[in-house]
Design an enzyme around this catalytic site. Structure first.
Site: not given
Length: 346
Positions: A46, A129, A147, A199, A206, A209, A215
Site C-alpha cells: 500500500e 487511507y 483510493d 470502471c 460497462c 460491470c 449505475c
C-alpha cells in the site's frame, strides 16, 4: 438502485471469479479457506502503490520482500540501503516513513502490526487511507477504503458531479454504505479491482460491470465525464545545474541530499538550487563542460530543467562537498539524477 447489501454481494461474487493476481494478495478462495494476509506485505504494498501503478511496483515489492522478508528485517536495515532500493519509485518521503514505521512497529508493537484502525493510524507515515487499507485487507475489519479507483466507481455509481477534491467527504460517506460486515477484506480489494479493470478512466467496460444496471452515471449518460475535477493551475518551471564529476580512476562524485525536502536522503549529483535563475555552485575545482541538452523531470508541483555539466578530475583533487564513490550503481539514483547521468554517458 438496489440495496447496498445486494450490491456488495454482487461485487464479491464478481471478485471471486475475476480477482487480479497480486504478489501481496491472498486470493479470495484461499482467504475463505482460512489463509490470512501478511500485514507486513499488505502495508508495504500500500505504501509503494501510493501515486504509483501496480506494474511499476511489482519488481520493487519482490526485491524488498526478498531482501527484507519481515518487518523486523526492514526495521534493522541501513537507511542508505533502503533508499537505494527505493530509487526510481519516486515520492521519496515514503521510503523515509517506511523505515520510521517499521521501527515503530518493532519498538512499540513487538514486531507485529496492530489489528486496530486507530493504532495503525498512529504509526509514522500512516495516513487515513493506508490505515483503512491495512485494517480492512490484512485484518478483515469493516473499514472503508477509498483510493482513486474507488472514487471513480462511486462517483459514477451515484452520479456525483461535485468536483474533486471537494467531493471526497461525500464519496467516502457513499462508499461507507456499501462496505459490508462480512468479507470486508475481499470487498475492499474487489471495488479497487473494479475501478482498475472495468470502471476505467477512459472507455469503461460497462457491459462487464456487476453494477451496470444500478449505475446512475451510466443511466444518465454522464459516467465517462466522472469524476469531475477542479482544474489545476499550470505547473511552474524551475531550473538547476547538476555537476557530474568523474575521477580518473572511474569514481564519481556524489552527495547525499538532506533528509527533508525533495529526494530527501537520496544520493545525487551535487548541484545548484532549483529556482528561476540558479547560480553556479560547482562542488570541486575543474574544467566544467555543459551538455547541449537538458535533463527534464516533472515533480508534483513543478517541472524541472537541469543543465548537466561534466568534468574529469585528477586523483589528488579534493571536493568542497560530496564524496567520491568507487562502487557506483546508477540504479541507486532517483529518476531525475539517473536522467542526468544517462545524458552524460551519451
Amino acid at each position: 438502485m438496489r440495496e447496498p447489501a445486494t450490491l456488495s454481494a454482487d461485487l464479491l461474487s464478481w471478485y471471486d471469479r475475476h480477482a487480479r493476481a497480486m504478489p501481496w494478495r491472498v486470493p479470495p478462495a484461499a482467504r475463505q479457506a482460512g489463509t490470512r494476509p501478511d500485514p507486513y506485505r499488505v502495508w508495504l504494498s500500500e505504501v509503494m502503490l501510493q501515486q504509483t501503478t501496480v506494474a511499476a511496483v511489482r519488481d520493487y515489492f519482490h526485491r524488498f520482500t526478498a531482501r527484507w522478508p519481515e518487518v523486523t528485517d526492514l526495521a534493522a536495515a541501513a537507511d542508505a540501503d533502503v533508499m537505494a532500493e527505493w530509487a526510481g519509485l519516486g515520492y521519496y518521503a515514503r521510503a523515509r516513513n517506511l523505515l520510521k514505521c517499521a521501527r515503530a512497529v518493532v519498538a512499540e508493537h513487538d514486531g507485529r502490526f496492530p489489528a486496530d484502525h486507530a493504532a495503525l493510524l498512529a504509526l509514522p507515515g500512516v495516513g487515513p487511507y493506508t490505515a483503512a487499507a491495512v485494517a480492512a485487507i490484512a485484518f478483515d475489519l469493516p473499514e472503508t477504503v477509498v483510493d482513486g479507483n474507488v472514487e471513480r466507481v462511486i462517483t459514477r455509481l451515484h452520479d456525483v458531479h461535485t468536483p474533486l477534491p471537494q467531493a471526497k467527504p461525500e464519496i467516502t460517506a457513499l462508499a461507507r454504505t456499501l462496505t459490508p460486515q462480512a468479507r470486508p477484506s475481499d470487498y475492499a480489494q474487489a471495488i479497487m479491482d473494479l475501478g482498475a479493470t472495468i470502471c476505467t478512466p477512459r472507455n469503461p467496460a460497462c457491459g462487464l460491470c456487476p453494477w451496470r444496471d444500478d449505475c446512475a452515471g451510466r443511466l444518465a449518460g454522464s459516467a465517462t465525464d466522472l469524476p469531475k475535477k477542479t482544474p489545476k493551475k499550470p505547473k511552474p518551471i524551475r531550473h538547476g545545474i547538476a555537476y557530474i564529476a568523474r575521477r580518473v580512476d572511474g569514481a564519481y562524485l556524489l552527495e547525499r541530499r538532506p533528509d527533508s525536502g525533495l529526494l530527501g536522503g537520496m544520493l545525487g549529483w551535487p548541484g545548484s538550487d532549483w529556482n528561476e535563475a540558479p547560480g553556479e555552485d560547482p562542488p570541486i575545482r575543474a574544467e566544467w563542460k555543459a551538455l547541449n541538452t537538458e535533463a527534464r523531470h516533472t515533480f508534483t508541483h513543478f517541472h524541472l530543467r537541469l543543465t548537466v555539466k561534466t568534468a574529469l578530475v585528477p586523483m589528488d583533487r579534493a571536493p568542497a562537498r560530496g564524496e567520491f564513490h568507487e562502487e557506483f550503481r546508477p540504479g541507486d539514483l532517483p529518476t531525475v539524477m539517473r536522467k542526468a547521468f544517462d545524458l552524460a554517458q551519451k
